[in-house]
Design a protein around this motif. Structure first.
Motif, PDB file in Angstrom:
ATOM      1  N   TRP A   1       0.826  -1.200   0.000  1.00 42.62           N
ATOM      2  CA  TRP A   1       0.000   0.000   0.000  1.00 42.62           C
ATOM      3  C   TRP A   1       0.866   1.257   0.000  1.00 42.62           C
ATOM      4  O   TRP A   1       1.732   1.418   0.870  1.00 42.62           O
ATOM      5  N   ILE A   2       0.642   2.119  -0.968  1.00 42.17           N
ATOM      6  CA  ILE A   2       1.241   3.450  -0.984  1.00 42.17           C
ATOM      7  C   ILE A   2       0.127   4.444  -0.653  1.00 42.17           C
ATOM      8  O   ILE A   2      -0.800   4.622  -1.444  1.00 42.17           O
ATOM      9  N   PRO A   3       0.168   5.068   0.540  1.00 42.82           N
ATOM     10  CA  PRO A   3      -0.915   5.956   0.960  1.00 42.82           C
ATOM     11  C   PRO A   3      -1.106   7.127  -0.005  1.00 42.82           C
ATOM     12  O   PRO A   3      -0.163   7.577  -0.664  1.00 42.82           O
ATOM     13  N   CYS A   4      -2.331   7.612  -0.050  1.00 51.10           N
ATOM     14  CA  CYS A   4      -2.674   8.747  -0.908  1.00 51.10           C
ATOM     15  C   CYS A   4      -1.913   9.993  -0.463  1.00 51.10           C
ATOM     16  O   CYS A   4      -1.952  10.375   0.713  1.00 51.10           O
ATOM     17  N   GLY A   5      -1.224  10.626  -1.396  1.00 54.18           N
ATOM     18  CA  GLY A   5      -0.430  11.809  -1.080  1.00 54.18           C
ATOM     19  C   GLY A   5      -1.250  13.014  -0.653  1.00 54.18           C
ATOM     20  O   GLY A   5      -0.735  13.928  -0.004  1.00 54.18           O
ATOM     21  N   ARG A   6      -2.549  13.008  -0.977  1.00 50.65           N
ATOM     22  CA  ARG A   6      -3.413  14.114  -0.563  1.00 50.65           C
ATOM     23  C   ARG A   6      -3.855  13.967   0.895  1.00 50.65           C
ATOM     24  O   ARG A   6      -4.280  14.933   1.510  1.00 50.65           O
ATOM     25  N   LYS A   7      -3.747  12.741   1.432  1.00 55.58           N
ATOM     26  CA  LYS A   7      -4.193  12.480   2.801  1.00 55.58           C
ATOM     27  C   LYS A   7      -3.036  12.313   3.779  1.00 55.58           C
ATOM     28  O   LYS A   7      -3.224  12.406   4.995  1.00 55.58           O
ATOM     29  N   LEU A   8      -1.859  12.031   3.248  1.00 55.04           N
ATOM     30  CA  LEU A   8      -0.683  11.826   4.096  1.00 55.04           C
ATOM     31  C   LEU A   8       0.503  12.536   3.454  1.00 55.04           C
ATOM     32  O   LEU A   8       1.061  12.060   2.464  1.00 55.04           O
ATOM     33  N   THR A   9       0.876  13.665   4.030  1.00 54.68           N
ATOM     34  CA  THR A   9       1.973  14.450   3.477  1.00 54.68           C
ATOM     35  C   THR A   9       3.303  13.760   3.750  1.00 54.68           C
ATOM     36  O   THR A   9       3.616  13.428   4.900  1.00 54.68           O
ATOM     37  N   CYS A  10       4.085  13.546   2.724  1.00 51.09           N
ATOM     38  CA  CYS A  10       5.404  12.948   2.908  1.00 51.09           C
ATOM     39  C   CYS A  10       6.303  13.380   1.753  1.00 51.09           C
ATOM     40  O   CYS A  10       5.921  13.293   0.590  1.00 51.09           O
ATOM     41  N   SER A  11       7.463  13.864   2.105  1.00 52.02           N
ATOM     42  CA  SER A  11       8.420  14.309   1.101  1.00 52.02           C
ATOM     43  C   SER A  11       9.185  13.104   0.547  1.00 52.02           C
ATOM     44  O   SER A  11       8.963  11.964   0.951  1.00 52.02           O
ATOM     45  N   TYR A  12      10.079  13.367  -0.394  1.00 51.69           N
ATOM     46  CA  TYR A  12      10.888  12.308  -1.013  1.00 51.69           C
ATOM     47  C   TYR A  12      11.576  11.493   0.082  1.00 51.69           C
ATOM     48  O   TYR A  12      12.086  12.041   1.046  1.00 51.69           O
ATOM     49  N   PRO A  13      11.569  10.178  -0.012  1.00 55.30           N
ATOM     50  CA  PRO A  13      11.157   9.324  -1.141  1.00 55.30           C
ATOM     51  C   PRO A  13       9.731   8.760  -0.999  1.00 55.30           C
ATOM     52  O   PRO A  13       9.399   7.788  -1.658  1.00 55.30           O
TER      53      PRO A  13
END
Length: 404
Positions: A294-306
């Motif tokens: 599972w790769i969480p949705c970027g709109r719901k979980l802010t995470c920078s690179y990588p």
């Protein structure tokens, strides 16, 4: 509640058995050989203490885990009031944390003279460790030795009363079979060699910039690496094998999201949970027993690179069936962690969002932005649930036996 009182005598060199008029007031008292006179009066309650074991190498996050765990049960963990300021013991409302370094049988000079490290079983008193953990588990107070990390000496003992929850942490909580059998639950923090070295180097650079004369003090990068390599044979022989006995393992590895990363700043962390442990149900992601990536949705979980990636799957670990939840990457905003929490099950939380609340409460702790802090928090909540189930079972057992 039955209460017993024991009066210590001069030079208690062996196990002593005291009996009062009530069989519920029998007391065992253990003491290492000494020539000093003690006039201690020890009172012990007839209660059963739950014992948790935490094993890891030095500098691998045991102290941070202890702070997260004791926080779950409430109250700040502090050294015994009025005792030795260099005590390693931490006491909170419900928990007492004992550092197993206190059972070193050789002080720093003695180990140097005999050419052994603190990891070597020959430098530790496992008989005393077993006797005192057994006594505390049975609700009996003990006078535990103190290893002074400042002086490297063995200090005078301190009185430890039996708590509701006893945590023994250190290098060898699962090494001795007798001690291992006393544990109600066990955890191993498994830091890979690559991450361990990266962490040590980060600390070394910090020291360098704080103390410019580091080289003169003997704290060069070469000496740090040599120190790690010197400990490795004993670690491999005596510490690492304990993870096969653990009910839960938190494994910290280099990230797979950055090719050939060797900085140790972004981590891949695996929570390995043994199946079939009484009062413990493994955590799972989405669907229990399935294999999930599972790769969480970027709109719901802010995470920078990588970025962040989760995995979950059943597996085998030292011939035991296990469930494994894995997190690779790190969070940017802890308040958004509730999005991840909502997709995990069997967390043993009291209310929706408790994992996130605990993480925010200790946002300044090391590992709070990655899987180490997340999984330490989850294991803490699981231990609370295990404790409550154990106590509830003990309270109902007499009534059920009476019915039978």
């Amino acid at each position: 509640m039955a209460v017993s009182t024991i009066y210590s005598t001069q030079a208690l060199n062996s196990t002593h058995f005291f009996t009062s008029s009530s069989s519920s007031k029998q007391v065992f008292f253990y003491r290492r050989q000494t020539n000093r006179r003690f006039n201690t009066i020890i009172t012990c309650a007839a209660q059963q203490t739950v014992v948790i074991g935490l094993a890891a190498d030095s500098g691998c996050g045991k102290s941070t885990f202890m702070r997260r765990l004791t926080s779950v049960f409430g109250g700040a963990a502090e050294p015994p009031k009025g005792g030795n300021p260099d005590s390693n013991t931490l006491i909170s409302d419900m928990t007492t944390v004992i550092c197993l370094d206190d059972y070193h049988s050789l002080d720093r000079t003695g180990r140097k003279e005999k050419g052994v490290t603190a990891l070597d079983p020959r430098a530790n008193d496992f008989d005393l460790m077993y006797e005192q953990v057994k006594a505390l588990k049975s609700g009996i107070a003990v006078e535990k030795p103190i290893y002074n990390h400042v002086t490297g000496l063995l200090d005078a003992p301190e009185l430890i009363q039996p708590p509701k929850i006893l945590v023994i942490e250190g290098l060898h909580p699962m090494f001795d079979e007798r001690v291992r059998d006393l544990l109600d639950f066990s955890i191993y923090l498994d830091i890979s060699n690559e991450v361990k070295f990266a962490w040590k180097i980060q600390v070394c650079f910090f020291i360098y910039f704080i103390f410019r004369d580091m080289a003169e003090r003997g704290h060069s990068l070469e000496s740090i690496k040599a120190s790690i390599e010197a400990r490795k044979p004993d670690f491999d022989a005596f510490i690492d094998p304990q993870k096969q006995y653990a009910d839960a393992v938190i494994e910290v590895l280099p990230t797979q999201l950055i090719p050939d990363d060797n900085e140790g700043k972004v981590l891949r962390v695996r929570l390995i949970m043994k199946e079939g442990v009484k009062y413990f149900s493994p955590v799972y992601l989405f669907d229990e027993g399935s294999t999930v990536s599972w790769i969480p949705c970027g709109r719901k979980l802010t995470c920078s690179y990588p970025g962040i990636k989760f995995n979950y799957a059943p597996d085998s670990y030292f011939d035991h069936e296990v469930s494994v939840v894995e997190m690779d990457g790190q969070f940017d905003r802890l308040d958004e962690l509730i999005y991840v929490e909502s997709h995990l099950s069997n967390l043993s939380t009291k209310f929706y969002g408790e994992v996130t609340q605990q993480m925010l409460k200790h946002a300044d702790f090391p590992g709070s932005n990655n899987g180490t802090g997340l999984f330490q928090t989850i294991v803490g909540l699981k231990i609370r649930d295990l404790y409550e189930q154990l106590i509830a079972n003990k309270e109902t057992a007499p009534a059920e036996a009476a019915k039978a």
